[in-house]
Scaffold this motif. Structure first.
Motif: not given
Length: 454
Positions: A10-22, A65-74
């Motif tokens: 959840v914390e990682r998704k929040f950081i990613l979301l904040v960056g996207d929104l900026v 599914d842009l915030y699905n962090l469970q997919k491998r980060l390729r």
């Protein structure tokens, strides 16, 4: 030396979301204050474009599914996904402004908004993915088990480490609570290396006192101590029916619940609206399917079959026929990918889900609802009842045209797939809510738009 604190999902998704929104807000600012001619800018326009822009980005991000962090980060996947979703976003915002506001644009700022916004989001996400390759993101797990659960140990460990997705957990140590004291003491000295304790035991009363003390000490140090059922439900959004859990109470956590009036009203309204929409679609489709059937799929227009519904009672389901007329001359058989029994015209019906539309008849009759477990045939229900515990639990609610198992798991081709889908059905029954129903609706739209499944 203690490991640094690990950010949870959840914390990682929040950081990613904040960056996207900026990035998105900065881009919308360029669009509103620089791309649009100042003569046409108003407070109403600014509020409308910013509100619609942020809403449309979040909606597209969820559906795709842009915030699905469970997919491998390729790297390639991260970049291409961000590019096509953000490109769709800037196009939608531009069209919105053209349709609802009579404006003119400055070409260069407009091109900056349309072309650079997707690139900026992609670069931010690439940076995010690379950062989390360097800092620790995976929790080391101590898996506690006992003699009765030892048989499923390998499967449980595989699920914790991740099957088809990234869990951000890895089993580093396993421990049998039935081990004698001589083995226990040196082993427990190594527990400082773990971040999470996962308990896969039938009876928590059998946990040794010294292990309970260490567990309590771990909790006080801020480490995670959870049951395997809780872990599985949180990560996979399903219930682990194939682990040790033959306890009906632990699987569904039976408890007194208040009547969910809002859920009932929402379901009634949803079923009513879907019945109207699909009923109209059925009336429009029948003439076309009937005529095309004569040339490309000779035989009956509809396919009827008995399925098991609420409380195990059978009802009749209706579909446009997509298979040859003697598809089951050798007995009942589940449909599989590239099934030879599906006709060429039937395959087109399946790709666009047109064959499913006549199910509205069962919806109107009250045998089905829009969201619920997929109804199965009695012959397969009997086999599955013998194969897994609690299969009949999915009949506690009316079956649905779409559901959590349908949008989360591939098309079922065999009994093993049906067992996996049962995990999602039980999760839905246990956690049913308006929010979960809305998630299913969004994912169903994505499934239909992108023709996923058979």
């Amino acid at each position: 030396m203690a490991r640094p604190s690990i950010l949870n999902s959840v914390e990682r998704k929040f950081i990613l979301l904040v960056g996207d929104l900026v990035v998105i807000i900065a881009s919308l600012n360029v669009f509103v204050n620089h791309a649009i001619d100042a003569e046409f800018i108003s407070t109403r326009l600014e509020i409308s474009v910013f509100s619609f822009g942020i809403f449309s980005f979040l909606t597209l991000s969820y559906i795709l599914d842009l915030y699905n962090l469970q997919k491998r980060l390729r790297r390639k996947y991260v970049i291409t996904q961000a590019l096509y979703i953000t490109s769709l976003f800037v196009f939608v915002v531009f069209i919105f402004c053209v349709i609802f506001f009579d404006t003119s644009f400055w070409r260069i700022p407009l091109l900056v908004f349309l072309l650079l916004t997707p690139v900026e989001v992609a670069l931010w996400r690439l940076f995010f993915a690379n950062v989390f390759r360097v800092i620790p993101i995976t929790k080391n797990v101590l898996l506690i088990y006992e003699k009765d659960t030892e048989g499923s140990l390998r499967e449980v460990q595989k699920r914790i480490d991740g099957v088809d997705l990234e869990t951000f957990y890895r089993v580093k140590l396993t421990y049998d609570i039935n081990s004698d004291t001589a083995i226990r003491k040196p082993f427990l000295n190594a527990i400082e290396k773990v971040d999470s304790w996962v308990l896969n035991v039938k009876s928590y009363n059998g946990i040794p006192a010294d292990l309970e003390k260490l567990m309590f000490r771990a909790i006080l140090k801020g480490k995670e101590v959870i049951t395997y059922t809780s872990f599985y439900e949180n990560i996979y959004e399903a219930l682990p029916i194939q682990s040790h859990n033959d306890s009906f109470y632990e699987i569904l956590q039976l408890r007194h619940k208040k009547i969910r009036y809002l859920q009932t009203i929402f379901s009634f309204g949803l079923n009513f609206l879907v019945s109207l929409f699909l009923g109209l679609m059925l009336i429009l489709c029948i003439p076309f399917v009937f005529v095309l059937n004569i040339f490309f799929n000779p035989g009956p227009l509809f396919y009827t079959q008995k399925r098991v519904g609420l409380h195990g009672k059978e009802f009749k389901i209706y579909k446009f026929r997509s298979m040859v007329t003697d598809a089951e001359k050798e007995g009942a058989k589940m449909a599989v990918k590239n099934d030879a029994r599906i006709t060429s015209f039937g395959r087109i019906l399946r790709i666009f889900r047109i064959d499913e539309i006549p199910q509205v008849i069962s919806l109107i009759r009250g045998d089905m609802q829009f969201i619920g477990p997929r109804p199965e045939r009695k012959v397969f229900v009997k086999q599955l009842n013998n194969l897994v515990p609690f299969y009949g639990t999915r009949h506690l609610i009316r079956p649905g045209i779409t559901g959590w198992a349908q949008v989360k798991y591939k098309y079922g081709q065999n009994l093993e797939d049906s067992v996996r889908k049962l995990e999602y059905d039980l999760y839905y029954i246990k956690n049913r809510s308006i929010t979960l129903d809305l998630r299913i609706i969004f994912k169903t739209i994505t499934t239909v738009l992108f023709s996923r499944g058979i």
